[in-house]
Write an enzyme that holds these catalytic residues in place. Structure first.
Site, PDB file in Angstrom:
ATOM      1  N   HIS A  17      -2.837   5.267  -6.698  1.00 41.74           N
ATOM      2  CA  HIS A  17      -1.527   5.767  -6.262  1.00 41.74           C
ATOM      3  C   HIS A  17      -1.161   7.036  -7.042  1.00 41.74           C
ATOM      4  O   HIS A  17      -0.612   7.983  -6.481  1.00 41.74           O
ATOM      5  CB  HIS A  17      -0.450   4.688  -6.469  1.00 41.74           C
ATOM      6  N   LYS A  41       3.780  -9.063   3.370  1.00 41.03           N
ATOM      7  CA  LYS A  41       3.263  -9.360   2.025  1.00 41.03           C
ATOM      8  C   LYS A  41       4.238 -10.174   1.205  1.00 41.03           C
ATOM      9  O   LYS A  41       5.448 -10.003   1.324  1.00 41.03           O
ATOM     10  CB  LYS A  41       2.972  -8.055   1.284  1.00 41.03           C
ATOM     11  N   SER A 129      -4.498  -2.990  -4.509  1.00 41.38           N
ATOM     12  CA  SER A 129      -3.640  -3.767  -5.401  1.00 41.38           C
ATOM     13  C   SER A 129      -4.053  -5.234  -5.395  1.00 41.38           C
ATOM     14  O   SER A 129      -3.974  -5.914  -6.417  1.00 41.38           O
ATOM     15  CB  SER A 129      -2.178  -3.615  -4.976  1.00 41.38           C
TER      16      SER A 129
HETATM   17  N1  COA Z   1      -5.407   3.918  -4.235  1.00 42.11           N
HETATM   18  C1  COA Z   1      -5.587   2.607  -4.328  1.00 42.11           C
HETATM   19  N2  COA Z   1      -5.059   1.721  -3.473  1.00 42.11           N
HETATM   20  C2  COA Z   1      -4.307   2.206  -2.494  1.00 42.11           C
HETATM   21  C3  COA Z   1      -4.079   3.565  -2.311  1.00 42.11           C
HETATM   22  C4  COA Z   1      -4.667   4.434  -3.241  1.00 42.11           C
HETATM   23  N3  COA Z   1      -4.520   5.746  -3.176  1.00 42.11           N
HETATM   24  N4  COA Z   1      -3.306   3.750  -1.224  1.00 42.11           N
HETATM   25  C5  COA Z   1      -3.066   2.533  -0.740  1.00 42.11           C
HETATM   26  N5  COA Z   1      -3.671   1.602  -1.485  1.00 42.11           N
HETATM   27  C6  COA Z   1      -3.722   0.169  -1.254  1.00 42.11           C
HETATM   28  C7  COA Z   1      -2.611  -0.545  -1.929  1.00 42.11           C
HETATM   29  O1  COA Z   1      -2.979  -0.888  -3.219  1.00 42.11           O
HETATM   30  C8  COA Z   1      -2.395  -1.725  -1.023  1.00 42.11           C
HETATM   31  O2  COA Z   1      -3.332  -2.733  -1.304  1.00 42.11           O
HETATM   32  P1  COA Z   1      -3.045  -4.258  -0.944  1.00 42.11           P
HETATM   33  O3  COA Z   1      -2.881  -4.343   0.550  1.00 42.11           O
HETATM   34  O4  COA Z   1      -4.226  -4.957  -1.486  1.00 42.11           O
HETATM   35  O5  COA Z   1      -1.766  -4.643  -1.645  1.00 42.11           O
HETATM   36  C9  COA Z   1      -2.690  -1.139   0.342  1.00 42.11           C
HETATM   37  O6  COA Z   1      -3.566  -0.074   0.127  1.00 42.11           O
HETATM   38  C10 COA Z   1      -1.484  -0.567   1.020  1.00 42.11           C
HETATM   39  O7  COA Z   1      -0.327  -0.860   0.303  1.00 42.11           O
HETATM   40  P2  COA Z   1       0.779   0.160  -0.142  1.00 42.11           P
HETATM   41  O8  COA Z   1       0.312   1.576  -0.055  1.00 42.11           O
HETATM   42  O9  COA Z   1       1.339  -0.283  -1.430  1.00 42.11           O
HETATM   43  O10 COA Z   1       1.858   0.001   0.928  1.00 42.11           O
HETATM   44  P3  COA Z   1       2.018  -0.920   2.142  1.00 42.11           P
HETATM   45  O11 COA Z   1       0.994  -0.603   3.176  1.00 42.11           O
HETATM   46  O12 COA Z   1       2.179  -2.330   1.748  1.00 42.11           O
HETATM   47  O13 COA Z   1       3.433  -0.298   2.544  1.00 42.11           O
HETATM   48  C11 COA Z   1       5.322   0.152   3.851  1.00 42.11           C
HETATM   49  C12 COA Z   1       3.882  -0.308   3.818  1.00 42.11           C
HETATM   50  C13 COA Z   1       6.165  -0.484   2.762  1.00 42.11           C
HETATM   51  C14 COA Z   1       5.385   1.658   3.691  1.00 42.11           C
HETATM   52  C15 COA Z   1       5.796  -0.271   5.233  1.00 42.11           C
HETATM   53  O14 COA Z   1       5.621  -1.672   5.368  1.00 42.11           O
HETATM   54  C16 COA Z   1       7.243   0.089   5.468  1.00 42.11           C
HETATM   55  O15 COA Z   1       7.537   1.207   5.802  1.00 42.11           O
HETATM   56  N6  COA Z   1       8.156  -0.912   5.295  1.00 42.11           N
HETATM   57  C17 COA Z   1       9.588  -0.720   5.476  1.00 42.11           C
HETATM   58  C18 COA Z   1      10.034  -1.370   6.783  1.00 42.11           C
HETATM   59  C19 COA Z   1       9.676  -0.519   7.960  1.00 42.11           C
HETATM   60  O16 COA Z   1      10.165   0.585   8.131  1.00 42.11           O
HETATM   61  N7  COA Z   1       8.826  -1.060   8.811  1.00 42.11           N
HETATM   62  C20 COA Z   1       8.391  -0.400  10.011  1.00 42.11           C
HETATM   63  C21 COA Z   1       7.169   0.446   9.776  1.00 42.11           C
HETATM   64  S1  COA Z   1       6.713   1.283  11.269  1.00 42.11           S
END
Ligand code: COA
Length: 163
Positions: A17, A41, A129
């Site tokens: 990140h 999650k 993660s």
């Molecule tokens: N390096 C290492 N790992 C990375 C990474 C990087 N550069 N980029 C992403 N990842 C990993 C994360 O560690 C995570 O791993 P995990 O699934 O094992 O936990 C995964 O990729 C993605 O997670 P993260 O980037 O933390 O975010 P997310 O995909 O869980 O987040 C939100 C999604 C929160 C942005 C999305 O659910 C959201 O917008 N929620 C708000 C409600 C909403 O508007 N919903 C409608 C969306 S259209």
């Protein structure tokens, strides 16, 4: 002033990140890390803990803010903040479908905001993660993948040294 948000669950925040954050800082003047809720999650750390570990991890960076966001659409929040871009990291093909769905839905909801995908360094391609949580919970050394403040939170949570 070019401002963007970088949203995620960040459970926990990793060097992957941070790599994406640094790339974003080369393009934008100010980045807000938005610790958000992914309804699919069930996080290990509370949103307060995640905000705290990220604040400590990015304390030395200028033009970076950290905030929490719960209960609502991220795109509405981005709109209210007046940002023009949402940063997301894209590590491998497997990320693409999911990211594409979110980005297109967000664009449908508010076309003025663009999702910008940045590729982290290859060494973080397979970092997630989930894998950090699993390895740390079993006592493995994750110090190459998470900043020291996150390591402390993991050690505290699992009650043993992860290094
Ligand atoms: N390096 C290492 N790992 C990375 C990474 C990087 N550069 N980029 C992403 N990842 C990993 C994360 O560690 C995570 O791993 P995990 O699934 O094992 O936990 C995964 O990729 C993605 O997670 P993260 O980037 O933390 O975010 P997310 O995909 O869980 O987040 C939100 C999604 C929160 C942005 C999305 O659910 C959201 O917008 N929620 C708000 C409600 C909403 O508007 N919903 C409608 C969306 S259209």
């Amino acid at each position: 002033m070019r401002r963007a948000i970088y949203p995620g669950t960040f459970d926990p925040f990793t060097y992957g990140h941070i790599d994406v954050l640094e790339r974003a800082l080369n393009i934008f003047d100010e980045i807000t890390l938005v610790v958000a809720v992914n309804s699919q999650k069930k996080p290990l750390f509370t949103i307060e803990e995640r905000v705290e570990m990220i604040q400590q991890s990015v304390a030395s960076y200028s033009h970076v803010q950290v905030e929490r966001f719960e209960g609502g659409l991220l795109i509405e929040h981005a709109k209210a903040m007046g940002v023009k871009a949402i940063i997301r990291g894209l590590r491998q093909v497997a990320d693409f479908e999911y990211e594409f769905q979110i980005a297109l839905m967000n664009r449908h909801l508010y076309p003025e905001i663009t999702t910008v995908f940045l590729m982290p360094n290859e060494k973080y391609t397979y970092l997630t993660s989930s894998i950090i949580r699993e390895v740390a919970s079993l006592g493995g050394d994750v110090s190459d993948f998470v900043p020291p403040p996150v390591l402390k939170f993991l050690e505290h949570r699992f009650n043993h040294q992860t290094k």
